[in-house]
Design a protein around this motif. Structure first.
Motif, short mmCIF file in Angstrom:
data_model
loop_
_atom_site.label_atom_id
_atom_site.label_comp_id
_atom_site.label_asym_id
_atom_site.label_seq_id
_atom_site.Cartn_x
_atom_site.Cartn_y
_atom_site.Cartn_z
N ASN A 25 -58.41 -26.20 37.68
CA ASN A 25 -58.15 -27.44 36.93
C ASN A 25 -58.54 -27.24 35.46
OD1 ASN A 25 -57.07 -29.44 38.64
ND2 ASN A 25 -59.08 -29.94 39.47
N VAL A 26 -59.73 -26.74 35.26
CA VAL A 26 -60.24 -26.53 33.90
C VAL A 26 -59.29 -25.61 33.13
CG1 VAL A 26 -62.13 -25.54 32.53
CG2 VAL A 26 -62.64 -26.97 34.54
N ASP A 27 -58.89 -24.53 33.76
CA ASP A 27 -57.99 -23.56 33.12
C ASP A 27 -56.65 -24.21 32.77
OD1 ASP A 27 -57.19 -20.73 32.43
OD2 ASP A 27 -55.73 -21.18 34.01
N LEU A 28 -56.10 -24.99 33.68
CA LEU A 28 -54.81 -25.64 33.42
C LEU A 28 -54.93 -26.65 32.28
CD1 LEU A 28 -51.98 -26.49 35.64
CD2 LEU A 28 -52.99 -28.45 34.50
N VAL A 29 -56.01 -27.42 32.25
CA VAL A 29 -56.22 -28.38 31.16
C VAL A 29 -56.27 -27.67 29.82
CG1 VAL A 29 -57.94 -29.96 30.17
CG2 VAL A 29 -57.27 -30.20 32.56
N LYS A 30 -56.93 -26.53 29.78
CA LYS A 30 -57.00 -25.76 28.53
C LYS A 30 -55.62 -25.23 28.12
CE LYS A 30 -61.80 -24.25 28.96
NZ LYS A 30 -62.69 -23.09 29.26
N LYS A 31 -54.85 -24.76 29.09
CA LYS A 31 -53.52 -24.20 28.80
C LYS A 31 -52.55 -25.26 28.32
CE LYS A 31 -53.59 -20.13 31.68
NZ LYS A 31 -53.16 -19.45 32.86
N VAL A 32 -52.56 -26.41 28.95
CA VAL A 32 -51.57 -27.44 28.63
C VAL A 32 -51.95 -28.22 27.37
CG1 VAL A 32 -50.44 -29.56 29.46
CG2 VAL A 32 -50.82 -27.64 31.03
N ASN A 33 -53.25 -28.41 27.16
CA ASN A 33 -53.72 -29.17 25.99
C ASN A 33 -53.17 -30.60 26.01
OD1 ASN A 33 -55.15 -29.57 23.66
ND2 ASN A 33 -53.60 -28.66 22.33
N PHE A 34 -53.52 -31.34 27.05
CA PHE A 34 -53.03 -32.69 27.25
C PHE A 34 -53.45 -33.61 26.11
CE2 PHE A 34 -53.37 -31.12 31.66
CZ PHE A 34 -52.05 -31.32 32.06
N GLU A 35 -52.57 -34.50 25.75
CA GLU A 35 -52.86 -35.53 24.76
C GLU A 35 -53.85 -36.53 25.35
OE1 GLU A 35 -52.54 -37.59 21.15
OE2 GLU A 35 -51.87 -35.58 21.68
N LYS A 36 -53.66 -36.83 26.61
CA LYS A 36 -54.53 -37.78 27.31
C LYS A 36 -54.42 -37.48 28.81
CE LYS A 36 -54.16 -42.12 26.16
NZ LYS A 36 -53.67 -43.51 26.06
N ALA A 37 -55.50 -37.75 29.53
CA ALA A 37 -55.46 -37.57 30.98
C ALA A 37 -56.27 -38.68 31.64
CB ALA A 37 -56.02 -36.21 31.37
N TYR A 38 -55.73 -39.18 32.71
CA TYR A 38 -56.43 -40.14 33.54
C TYR A 38 -57.05 -39.34 34.67
CZ TYR A 38 -53.59 -43.27 30.80
OH TYR A 38 -53.00 -43.93 29.75
N VAL A 39 -58.35 -39.12 34.56
CA VAL A 39 -59.06 -38.31 35.55
C VAL A 39 -59.77 -39.26 36.51
CG1 VAL A 39 -60.80 -36.51 35.90
CG2 VAL A 39 -59.41 -36.51 33.81
N ALA A 40 -59.55 -39.02 37.79
CA ALA A 40 -60.15 -39.86 38.83
C ALA A 40 -60.90 -38.99 39.83
CB ALA A 40 -59.08 -40.67 39.55
N MET A 41 -61.96 -39.56 40.38
CA MET A 41 -62.67 -38.89 41.46
C MET A 41 -62.00 -39.31 42.77
SD MET A 41 -66.65 -39.31 40.29
CE MET A 41 -66.52 -41.03 39.78
N TYR A 42 -61.74 -38.34 43.64
CA TYR A 42 -61.10 -38.64 44.92
C TYR A 42 -61.94 -39.64 45.70
CZ TYR A 42 -59.50 -38.37 49.68
OH TYR A 42 -59.06 -38.70 50.93
N SER A 43 -61.26 -40.59 46.29
CA SER A 43 -61.89 -41.51 47.23
C SER A 43 -60.90 -41.77 48.36
CB SER A 43 -62.27 -42.83 46.55
OG SER A 43 -61.12 -43.48 46.05
N GLU A 44 -61.44 -41.97 49.52
CA GLU A 44 -60.58 -42.20 50.69
C GLU A 44 -59.81 -43.50 50.53
OE1 GLU A 44 -63.31 -41.94 53.99
OE2 GLU A 44 -62.83 -39.83 54.26
N ARG A 45 -58.56 -43.47 50.98
CA ARG A 45 -57.72 -44.66 51.00
C ARG A 45 -57.21 -44.84 52.42
NH1 ARG A 45 -57.72 -43.07 46.03
NH2 ARG A 45 -57.78 -44.50 44.30
N PRO A 46 -57.39 -46.03 52.97
CA PRO A 46 -56.95 -46.26 54.35
C PRO A 46 -55.48 -45.92 54.56
CG PRO A 46 -58.14 -48.16 53.48
CD PRO A 46 -57.94 -47.21 52.34
N MET A 47 -55.17 -45.41 55.70
CA MET A 47 -53.82 -45.12 56.15
C MET A 47 -53.16 -43.91 55.48
SD MET A 47 -53.87 -47.53 58.31
CE MET A 47 -52.26 -47.34 59.05
N THR A 48 -53.89 -43.17 54.68
CA THR A 48 -53.30 -41.96 54.09
C THR A 48 -53.55 -40.77 55.00
OG1 THR A 48 -55.29 -41.41 52.83
CG2 THR A 48 -53.63 -42.80 51.72
N ILE A 49 -52.71 -39.76 54.88
CA ILE A 49 -52.87 -38.53 55.67
C ILE A 49 -54.24 -37.90 55.39
CG2 ILE A 49 -51.97 -36.20 56.04
CD1 ILE A 49 -50.01 -38.14 57.12
N ALA A 50 -54.63 -37.87 54.11
CA ALA A 50 -55.92 -37.25 53.76
C ALA A 50 -57.06 -37.94 54.50
CB ALA A 50 -56.14 -37.31 52.25
#
Length: 167
Positions: A107-132
């Motif tokens: 992830n870190v490497d990709l962020v450096k390569k792409v040089n995003f203008e902005k990113a919405y970064v979220a921490m994973y959390s369980e969501r009911p009814m999802t495969i995960a």
């Protein structure tokens, strides 16, 4: 996936609007035709929101995404080669089920390569009814997720700040 969207977007651009914006929810929706339409029509936004979700192919597979890290980076390269002044924004999830330190570093490497203008970064959390939630264990600690979130937020903020300073 074949789509008529590039043709629709071009027809909208021809209507003479000063600015045409759109949102893409998936990298696999970006065909070569769509990139060419954006490049040809100067009134179509050059800020593209293109969610990556993760910079690691194995995590993307676990997330059931239909693209790899390499395909995402190729798409970014194609966009940058044809669209002047391109700005990319994205969504990234840290701490997805089973995410290792090495997968996070991708992830870190990709962020450096792409040089995003902005990113919405979220921490994973369980969501009911999802495969995960049904089939995987949320085994990355909150502390680790928070630390990874801070790394990406800081990296993206510093990158944005550096762009502003260079103007």
């Amino acid at each position: 996936i074949p789509t008529l969207f590039p043709y629709l977007l071009e027809e909208v651009a021809k209507l003479g609007f000063e600015k045409v914006d759109f949102i893409s929810s998936n990298p696999w929706d970006f065909s070569d035709e769509l990139i060419e339409v954006i490049a040809r029509n100067k009134n179509i936004t050059s800020t593209i929101h293109l969610p990556v979700q993760s910079g690691d192919t194995n995590v993307l597979k676990r997330m059931n995404r239909w693209y790899s890290r390499e395909e995402y980076l190729t798409l970014i390269s194609n966009l940058k080669s044809l669209i002047p002044n391109l700005k990319i924004t994205t969504d990234i999830i840290v701490g997805f089920c089973g995410e290792t330190d090495e997968e996070f570093q991708n992830n870190v490497d990709l962020v450096k390569k792409v040089n995003f203008e902005k990113a919405y970064v979220a921490m994973y959390s369980e969501r009911p009814m999802t495969i995960a939630t049904k089939q995987m264990k949320d085994n990355v600690s909150y502390k680790t997720k928070k630390a990874r979130w801070e790394v990406l937020e800081d990296l993206i903020f510093r990158s944005r700040h550096k762009k502003t300073d260079n103007c």
